[in-house]
Write an enzyme that holds these catalytic residues in place. Structure first.
Site: not given
Ligand SMILES: Cc1cc2nc3c(=O)[nH]c(=O)nc-3n(C[C@H](O)[C@H](O)[C@H](O)COP(=O)(O)OP(=O)(O)OC[C@H]3O[C@@H](n4cnc5c(N)ncnc54)[C@H](O)[C@@H]3O)c2cc1C
Length: 379
Positions: A130, A336, A338, A363, A365, A367
């Site tokens: 879940a 990048q 760096h 908390e 995703t 989506e």
């Protein structure tokens, strides 16, 4: 419309920044390497009133606004995202659930020591089967006389091994589906309750993450938190609120990666010039600054709506989605800039890059945020 922070908010921002730079920054790399949660930091944050930031003084809190809390979260994560995640789980999720659903007695008993930083809280919704579909909770709570008996386990719980007070969701009536899930407070030391293995994580490694296990764990009937069957519904409200803090957290990491980019680009020389003089590098940094500015306004707007007592759920989901993706983009561009040094652990950008990914997962995703936003549009 006034876009400026008040004098008190500027002072709050500066004081949390000073604290983070003095007491977190020197240790962050070591905590990350050792995956070590610095318990003493919670005590210090408690002394500063940041472990019960938004709760009223009668429960040991500091009575800050949601906007103040967003400022605190941004400044903590700008320096140590793992500490910020643990603070968010303690404040918004665990304490938040007790404040939202708890009785007066429960607030006095559980919320007050949490708000003072004397105790640490965790919040257990997620299980193996879940995750996004938290309604699929399998952990059960069976009534037996004057007690509830809990069985099952929770996965990926922030502060899972160090928390004194756990808020957990369990099924009390399987027939009722999501409306048959209730919330409970379980204290450390209760027989039948233990933490499982510590998770080995990609990022936010100074934050403790583990399983919670319940084996015939008996708790008093009065440890039911809120109304029976309302645990899942209350969790959704907790998550709506939590998203504002997590969005501010994302802005903090993005801000850290922007500052690291500017510093590094000015110091690094190639082809006889500081790389900051190359337009390709300047554009990356300008884009970061633009997006961070927009992101911060989204967070402040969601916080302001909540403080005004208006409907904020849609604004919070929008802020969480945008800032989580921004944090990942900003850290990627900064790494990048760096070059190979960014790939090594010598500079903190590699840690920021690893830390930022959790903001697209925890908390809710990306989506799930898009689903929430689409539902808010009537889809
Ligand atoms: C560091 C960390 C700390 C955490 N702390 C806590 C905590 O303190 N308490 C707690 O309860 N939980 C915690 N979590 C759990 C977190 O909330 C879940 O990981 C998250 O909700 C996703 O669940 P899942 O990992 O099971 O992924 P899944 O739900 O299995 O998702 C897998 C993929 O499928 C996608 N997906 C799932 N359903 C849909 C759908 N309907 N439509 C489109 N795409 C979908 C997801 O977006 C994702 O990309 C933590 C997680 C992490 C990584």
């Amino acid at each position: 419309m006034d876009f400026s922070l008040s004098e008190e908010q500027r002072l709050l921002k500066q004081s949390v920044r000073d604290f983070a730079e003095k007491e977190l920054a020197p240790h962050s790399r070591e905590w990350d390497e050792k995956q070590e949660f610095p318990r003493e930091v919670f005590t210090r944050l408690g002394e500063l009133g940041l472990m019960g930031a938004v709760w009223p003084a009668e429960y040991g809190g500091s009575g800050l606004t949601t906007l103040d809390y967003a400022i605190v979260m941004e400044e903590l994560s700008r320096v140590d995202a793992g500490v910020a995640l643990s603070v968010a789980a303690h404040n918004s999720l665990s304490s938040g659930h007790i404040f939202l659903a708890g009785s007066e007695e429960q607030k006095k008993k559980y919320l007050t020591p949490l708000a003072r930083g004397e105790k640490v809280g965790c919040w257990g919704l997620t299980e193996n089967s879940a995750g996004s579909d938290a309604g699929g909770t399998r952990t059960t709570a069976r009534r037996d006389g004057g007690q509830w008996v809990l069985n099952g386990s929770k996965t990926f719980i922030t502060n899972g091994r160090i928390a004194d007070t756990a808020v957990v969701m369990a099924v009390t009536d399987r027939q009722q589906g999501k409306k048959g899930i209730s919330a409970f407070v379980v204290e450390r030391g209760t027989r039948g309750f233990r933490s499982g293995k510590k998770e080995d994580k990609l990022g936010v490694r100074s934050s403790d993450t583990s399983e919670l296990v319940f084996e015939d764990c008996r708790i008093p009937a009065e440890n039911l938190l809120g109304r029976e069957g309302h645990g899942f519904l209350d969790s959704l409200r907790i998550l709506d609120r939590g998203r504002i803090g997590i969005a501010a957290f994302s802005v903090g990491i993005a801000q850290a990666s922007l500052e690291a980019s500017v510093r590094y680009a000015k110091g690094r020389r190639q082809f006889g010039h500081a790389i900051a003089e190359f337009q390709a590098v300047q554009f990356k940094i300008a884009d970061m600054a633009t997006e961070i500015d927009a992101a911060r306004q989204l967070v402040y707007r969601a916080a302001w709506l909540k403080d005004e007592g208006r409907d904020f759920a849609q604004a919070a989901a929008i802020a969480k989605l945008y800032t989580g993706e921004l944090a990942r983009r900003a850290c990627n561009e900064s790494l990048q800039i760096h070059g190979g040094y960014g790939f090594m652990d010598e500079y903190p950008i590699s840690r920021f890059y690893r830390d930022a990914k959790v903001l697209e997962i925890g908390e809710g995703t990306n989506e799930i945020q898009r689903l929430v936003i689409a539902r808010g549009l009537g889809l």
